[in-house]
Structure formats: C-alpha cells, structure tokens
Design a protein around this motif. Structure first.
Motif, PDB file in Angstrom:
ATOM      1  N   VAL A   1       0.863  -1.181   0.000  1.00 18.36           N
ATOM      2  CA  VAL A   1       0.000   0.000   0.000  1.00 18.36           C
ATOM      3  C   VAL A   1       0.901   1.234   0.000  1.00 18.36           C
ATOM      4  O   VAL A   1       1.543   1.541   0.993  1.00 18.36           O
ATOM      5  N   ASP A   2       0.945   1.913  -1.117  1.00 21.08           N
ATOM      6  CA  ASP A   2       1.874   3.025  -1.315  1.00 21.08           C
ATOM      7  C   ASP A   2       1.530   4.232  -0.436  1.00 21.08           C
ATOM      8  O   ASP A   2       0.453   4.812  -0.567  1.00 21.08           O
ATOM      9  N   PRO A   3       2.454   4.638   0.458  1.00 19.37           N
ATOM     10  CA  PRO A   3       2.185   5.819   1.288  1.00 19.37           C
ATOM     11  C   PRO A   3       2.288   7.131   0.514  1.00 19.37           C
ATOM     12  O   PRO A   3       1.916   8.184   1.038  1.00 19.37           O
ATOM     13  N   ASN A   4       2.763   7.090  -0.722  1.00 14.50           N
ATOM     14  CA  ASN A   4       2.830   8.298  -1.545  1.00 14.50           C
ATOM     15  C   ASN A   4       1.465   8.699  -2.083  1.00 14.50           C
ATOM     16  O   ASN A   4       1.281   9.833  -2.512  1.00 14.50           O
ATOM     17  N   GLU A   5       0.517   7.782  -2.092  1.00 11.20           N
ATOM     18  CA  GLU A   5      -0.838   8.076  -2.544  1.00 11.20           C
ATOM     19  C   GLU A   5      -1.661   8.548  -1.356  1.00 11.20           C
ATOM     20  O   GLU A   5      -1.725   7.872  -0.334  1.00 11.20           O
ATOM     21  N   PRO A   6      -2.291   9.708  -1.459  1.00 18.02           N
ATOM     22  CA  PRO A   6      -3.058  10.227  -0.318  1.00 18.02           C
ATOM     23  C   PRO A   6      -4.240   9.336   0.043  1.00 18.02           C
ATOM     24  O   PRO A   6      -4.825   8.675  -0.804  1.00 18.02           O
ATOM     25  N   GLY A   7      -4.555   9.317   1.337  1.00 25.53           N
ATOM     26  CA  GLY A   7      -5.722   8.586   1.813  1.00 25.53           C
ATOM     27  C   GLY A   7      -5.438   7.210   2.366  1.00 25.53           C
ATOM     28  O   GLY A   7      -6.315   6.622   2.985  1.00 25.53           O
ATOM     29  N   HIS A   8      -4.250   6.675   2.142  1.00 25.96           N
ATOM     30  CA  HIS A   8      -3.966   5.326   2.638  1.00 25.96           C
ATOM     31  C   HIS A   8      -3.498   5.330   4.090  1.00 25.96           C
ATOM     32  O   HIS A   8      -3.774   4.400   4.833  1.00 25.96           O
ATOM     33  N   TYR A   9      -2.759   6.340   4.483  1.00 24.59           N
ATOM     34  CA  TYR A   9      -2.227   6.440   5.837  1.00 24.59           C
ATOM     35  C   TYR A   9      -2.571   7.814   6.390  1.00 24.59           C
ATOM     36  O   TYR A   9      -2.692   8.775   5.636  1.00 24.59           O
ATOM     37  N   PRO A  10      -2.707   7.930   7.706  1.00 21.66           N
ATOM     38  CA  PRO A  10      -2.991   9.265   8.263  1.00 21.66           C
ATOM     39  C   PRO A  10      -1.786  10.188   8.084  1.00 21.66           C
ATOM     40  O   PRO A  10      -0.637   9.742   8.075  1.00 21.66           O
ATOM     41  N   ALA A  11      -2.062  11.474   7.954  1.00 30.12           N
ATOM     42  CA  ALA A  11      -0.994  12.456   7.803  1.00 30.12           C
ATOM     43  C   ALA A  11      -0.331  12.695   9.152  1.00 30.12           C
ATOM     44  O   ALA A  11      -0.939  12.527  10.211  1.00 30.12           O
ATOM     45  N   CYS A  12       0.920  13.116   9.111  1.00 31.31           N
ATOM     46  CA  CYS A  12       1.656  13.444  10.339  1.00 31.31           C
ATOM     47  C   CYS A  12       0.967  14.640  11.002  1.00 31.31           C
ATOM     48  O   CYS A  12       0.784  15.683  10.364  1.00 31.31           O
ATOM     49  N   PRO A  13       0.562  14.515  12.267  1.00 28.67           N
ATOM     50  CA  PRO A  13      -0.139  15.629  12.920  1.00 28.67           C
ATOM     51  C   PRO A  13       0.727  16.881  13.038  1.00 28.67           C
ATOM     52  O   PRO A  13       0.214  17.992  12.907  1.00 28.67           O
ATOM     53  N   LEU A  14       2.016  16.728  13.276  1.00 33.54           N
ATOM     54  CA  LEU A  14       2.891  17.894  13.382  1.00 33.54           C
ATOM     55  C   LEU A  14       2.956  18.625  12.047  1.00 33.54           C
ATOM     56  O   LEU A  14       2.825  19.852  11.986  1.00 33.54           O
ATOM     57  N   LEU A  15       3.115  17.884  10.964  1.00 30.00           N
ATOM     58  CA  LEU A  15       3.172  18.494   9.638  1.00 30.00           C
ATOM     59  C   LEU A  15       1.829  19.120   9.275  1.00 30.00           C
ATOM     60  O   LEU A  15       1.777  20.234   8.746  1.00 30.00           O
ATOM     61  N   ARG A  16       0.763  18.440   9.585  1.00 30.00           N
ATOM     62  CA  ARG A  16      -0.570  18.934   9.249  1.00 30.00           C
ATOM     63  C   ARG A  16      -0.908  20.247   9.964  1.00 30.00           C
ATOM     64  O   ARG A  16      -1.470  21.156   9.375  1.00 30.00           O
ATOM     65  N   HIS A  17      -0.543  20.340  11.240  1.00 29.04           N
ATOM     66  CA  HIS A  17      -0.946  21.510  12.030  1.00 29.04           C
ATOM     67  C   HIS A  17       0.082  22.634  12.068  1.00 29.04           C
ATOM     68  O   HIS A  17      -0.287  23.779  12.328  1.00 29.04           O
ATOM     69  N   THR A  18       1.356  22.318  11.844  1.00 26.42           N
ATOM     70  CA  THR A  18       2.384  23.362  11.938  1.00 26.42           C
ATOM     71  C   THR A  18       3.162  23.571  10.657  1.00 26.42           C
ATOM     72  O   THR A  18       3.833  24.583  10.511  1.00 26.42           O
ATOM     73  N   GLY A  19       3.136  22.596   9.764  1.00 27.87           N
ATOM     74  CA  GLY A  19       3.940  22.688   8.552  1.00 27.87           C
ATOM     75  C   GLY A  19       5.391  22.276   8.773  1.00 27.87           C
ATOM     76  O   GLY A  19       6.208  22.376   7.868  1.00 27.87           O
TER      77      GLY A  19
END
Length: 169
Positions: A59-77
């Motif tokens: 399951v390719d993690p490069n394709e969106p939707g397969h794994y949750p996004a990193c919370p630090l990256l999502r909220h702070t960049g």
C-alpha cells in the motif's frame, strides 16, 4: 574470630556448635532454555516487522488517503524526525535504497542499526548466552542516549531550515 578447623568436616570448617558443616553441593548452572523458547521473541519481532513491511510495500504511502498524515506536519507545517519513514520503508520493500534515503535518511540508518542489533540478539539466543539488559549489552551509557537524542533533534531542525531542503521527504 575464625572458626576452628575440623579435618573431618567438608572444607575443614566446623560449625559454632562443633559439628561438621553440611556438605555444599557443587555449583550447577541452570540448563539453557529450549531453542524454541530462546528464539520466540527475536523471531516474533522479525515476523511482525516483516508483515508490516509487506503491508507498507503493498500500500503506497505516496498516494493520499492510505495512511494518516503526520499531525505535526498537518498543524504546523514542520517535518518531524519520522516524516517520510513510511515512504522509506515502501522504497526499501521495493529495493530502492536511494529513494528510501531521500524520504528519510535518519530512519533508514535507524532501520539498519536495528537490523544489526536484532542479528546480535538472534545470535545470542542461538548460542544460549544469558540475556543481559539491552543498554549494557551494547555498551550504551546515558551519554550515548543523549548524543542520539541530540542527533535526532539536529536532524529535525536542519530538515526544517531552508538549507536543509534535501532532507525533506
């Protein structure tokens, strides 16, 4: 004050009451655990990690939707030290070391270090060498752990600075 020597007693030592000391059984080391018991933990860890690697490889993690996004990256960049780790495992599962290093070089080095420590654990289990605490078995003192933490912190800071863009996944 020493006890009187009794030539008839084992070791020539008598008890305070004058009687001979009971014989001391010869020291015997414990027999090693059966091989299956010794190998259960290292092989169980290897099986769990292999299953995870197969799943991430499929399951390719490069394709969106397969794994949750990193919370630090999502909220702070900001990129955490683990950002790109799944992409690195995916690339390693497909035999692409260069892409894995580009996704997260620190994680790939960590995977290699774990493989070396795991191999040592397996060899100790096969040879029935008694288990010792993990830190002392590998000579890791508190200073080593602080240095490792400093390296992870430095990696995290540098990958979030403009000149560290090569470390961004």
């Amino acid at each position: 004050m020493s006890r009187p020597r009794d030539p008839a007693a084992p070791g020539g030592i008598s008890t305070p009451s004058g009687q001979a000391a009971p014989p001391v059984p010869p020291s015997r080391s414990m027999p090693p655990e059966p091989l299956a018991h010794r190998l259960a933990a290292p092989l169980g860890i290897a099986a769990a990690l292999a299953a995870a690697a197969v799943c991430i490889g499929a399951v390719d993690p490069n394709e969106p939707g397969h794994y949750p996004a990193c919370p630090l990256l999502r909220h702070t960049g900001l990129y955490c030290p683990g950002c790109g780790g799944l992409r690195g495992v995916h690339a390693l599962a497909h035999g692409d070391l260069v892409t894995a290093l580009g996704a997260n070089a620190l994680a790939v080095v960590g995977y290699a270090a774990f493989a070396v420590f795991w191999a040592g654990w397996l060899v100790r289990a096969l040879r029935a060498v008694p288990a010792v605490p993990a830190a002392s078995a590998r000579g890791l003192r508190p200073g080593h752990w602080w240095a490792l933490g400093g390296l992870v912190l430095l990696f995290t800071v540098v990958r979030n600075l403009p000149f560290g863009s090569a470390l961004i996944p």
